[in-house]
Enzyme design. Structure first.
Site: not given
Ligand SMILES: Cc1ncc(COP(=O)(O)O)c(C=O)c1O
Length: 489
Positions: A330, A385, A389, A416
């Site tokens: 993913e 970000r 972070y 602000c």
């Molecule tokens: C369950 C899950 N899959 C995929 C991602 C995608 O992560 P990235 O954009 O760092 O590849 C995230 C990001 O938080 C996630 O929580």
């Protein structure tokens, strides 16, 4: 990396930041493929100049290179397919829509052979509007509402990633009441935490996501929350248990953490298949692949990560004597992050002097050094970000080149908040002036997606540029949009 020029280095700069010999150069891994400087020195994307983009769409503006997005999406699909061809026939790549989502992007994702990972009813609404078939869509979330579960079933999603035992029961009961079976993956926390250059493995999980694989998380000796969920899912008439899922973190460069998580999940999958006489045909290893935000970030090519993960899956399955489940991943940031830069216009400039230890020639005394604040027409509302972070970014002068000396600069927004920083430390030419355009690369992921209306700033639009033409894929907000939901006095 561009050669450095130590003569202009500021003691206020962080150690990792060197003075580039050429301030006008675009340092490769941070920029989309078609970004270059025109003959007049201004930046252009796929042949469209930033001057033209500003003229047509205004600033701030997210500028996305469409062909770069497609190429990165395709690189993940092709590299993982190739590496896993002999293991499980290829890999399903789910683009993580949370990083940046709109209907045009869903279309590109589908056209490049990828699937879509969503995390809310709103993201499902975008998927539905884009017309991607439900079986190519996954739904995540640690607190899915009944409406979201029903919507997932209405859309006949390919997978619902279940995050807890309570949710498993809700999804199962909802599907059963509809006379259906929900296709479910169980999200596990394998105790592997990856953190950019390193990863750590722990036995316990102290976070809101997922089912722990640690064996004392249920109050029942030897039983993990993960196993309890597998047993419940396998027995539930409203659940079709597809397999297991994990996501170990984000902005990760080294493949070791992914490989370790894959191995842990495969061992668990094999043990559960044997114990409960079931087959779990799918295993999702999440996203998290890192990108370059600054010149010192060194992301690995998709093919290298794919090979490292495939090697572990191949050897672990052989050792366990099981067929590999179909693997999926993913990625979000690694597909969209570097496709985009944010175009800002410079406004107020201010230089302060900051105390820092002097060099040997200062006799060991503190000396003050200049730090220049370069204010732009956006800020934490279009890039949260740095505030959220502590994320580092980089920037270049985009409307022209300059041969002026480098000056340590801090690019700040117009909100602000004194913490409203876009780029904490960057060397920019000392002649940067109000009206110049700046470009901040690497803002494709988790910038527009996390944007807000703080101080009633309108959220910027997103423009996709391809083959010499630019089109808005998300319109920027207007003042009217901002006032639309105000119900009046
Ligand atoms: C369950 C899950 N899959 C995929 C991602 C995608 O992560 P990235 O954009 O760092 O590849 C995230 C990001 O938080 C996630 O929580």
């Amino acid at each position: 990396m561009t050669a450095q020029d130590t003569t202009n280095a500021s003691p206020l700069a962080p150690e990792w930041l060197t003075v580039p010999r050429d301030l006008n150069a675009l340092q490769e891994p941070m920029w989309a493929r078609t970004v270059e400087r025109n003959d007049d020195g201004g930046l252009a994307v796929a042949g469209v100049s930033v001057a033209a983009l500003k003229e047509q769409f205004g600033t701030p503006l997210f500028v996305m290179d469409e062909s770069d997005f497609r190429a990165r999406a395709r690189a993940f699909k092709d590299s993982f397919d190739a590496a896993f061809a002999d293991i499980c026939g290829g890999v399903d790549v789910y683009y993580a829509g949370k990083s940046f989502l709109c209907t045009a992007v869903v279309k590109w994702v589908e056209e490049e052979g990828l699937r879509l990972d969503t995390a809310s009813g709103g993201e499902l609404a975008v998927a539905a509007r884009a017309g991607i078939p439900g079986e190519r869509v996954a739904l995540h979330g640690n607190n899915k509402s009944d409406a979201e579960i029903n919507r997932a079933l209405d859309m006949k999603l390919g997978r619902i990633v279940v995050d807890s035992l309570a949710e498993l029961e809700r999804v199962g009961a909802t599907a059963q009441a509809r006379g259906e079976e929900a296709k479910v993956m169980l999200r596990l926390t394998p105790g592997v935490h990856a953190h950019t250059h390193e990863f750590i493995a722990t036995a316990h999980e102290d976070q809101k996501f997922g089912l722990s694989m640690a064996e004392d998380t249920t109050g029942q000796a030897g039983l993990s929350a993960a196993e309890e969920a597998v047993a419940a899912a396998a027995a539930h008439p409203g659940i079709e248990l597809l397999g297991l899922h994990c996501h170990i973190g984000s902005q990760i460069f080294e493949p070791d953490g992914f490989a370790l998580a894959a191995e842990k999940l495969l061992r668990f999958l094999a043990a559960m298949q044997e114990k409960y006489s079931i087959v779990m045909p799918e295993l999702d290893l999440g996203g998290g692949y890192g990108i370059a935000y600054t010149p010192v970030d060194t992301p690995r090519p998709a093919a290298e990560i794919a090979e490292a993960m495939a090697a572990v899956v191949r050897s672990t399955c052989a050792e366990l004597g099981i067929d590999s489940p179909r693997i999926s991943i993913e990625p979000g940031r690694a597909i969209v992050g570097s496709t985009t830069f944010t175009l800002y216009e410079v406004g107020t400039l201010k230089t302060v002097r900051v105390d820092a230890p002097g060099t040997a020639s200062d006799g060991g005394n503190n000396v003050t050094y200049p730090r220049r604040y370069v204010s732009v027409d956006g800020g934490m509302s279009d890039n949260a970000r740095p505030v959220l972070y502590d994320a580092d970014y980089s920037a270049v002068l985009a409307s022209r080149t300059s041969s002026a000396a480098p000056q340590l600069s801090r690019v700040v927004g117009k909100h602000c908040e004194s913490g409203d920083i876009v780029v904490r430390d960057v060397y920019l030419p000392e002649d940067v002036a109000a009206g110049d355009l700046l470009a901040v690369p690497g803002t494709g992921a988790y910038c527009w997606a996390l944007s807000s209306n703080y101080n009633y700033l309108a959220r910027p639009g997103v423009v996709a540029v391809r083959d010499g033409s630019a089109r808005l894929i998300v319109r920027g907000e207007t003042e009217e949009d901002l006032l639309n939901r105000d119900m009046g006095v």
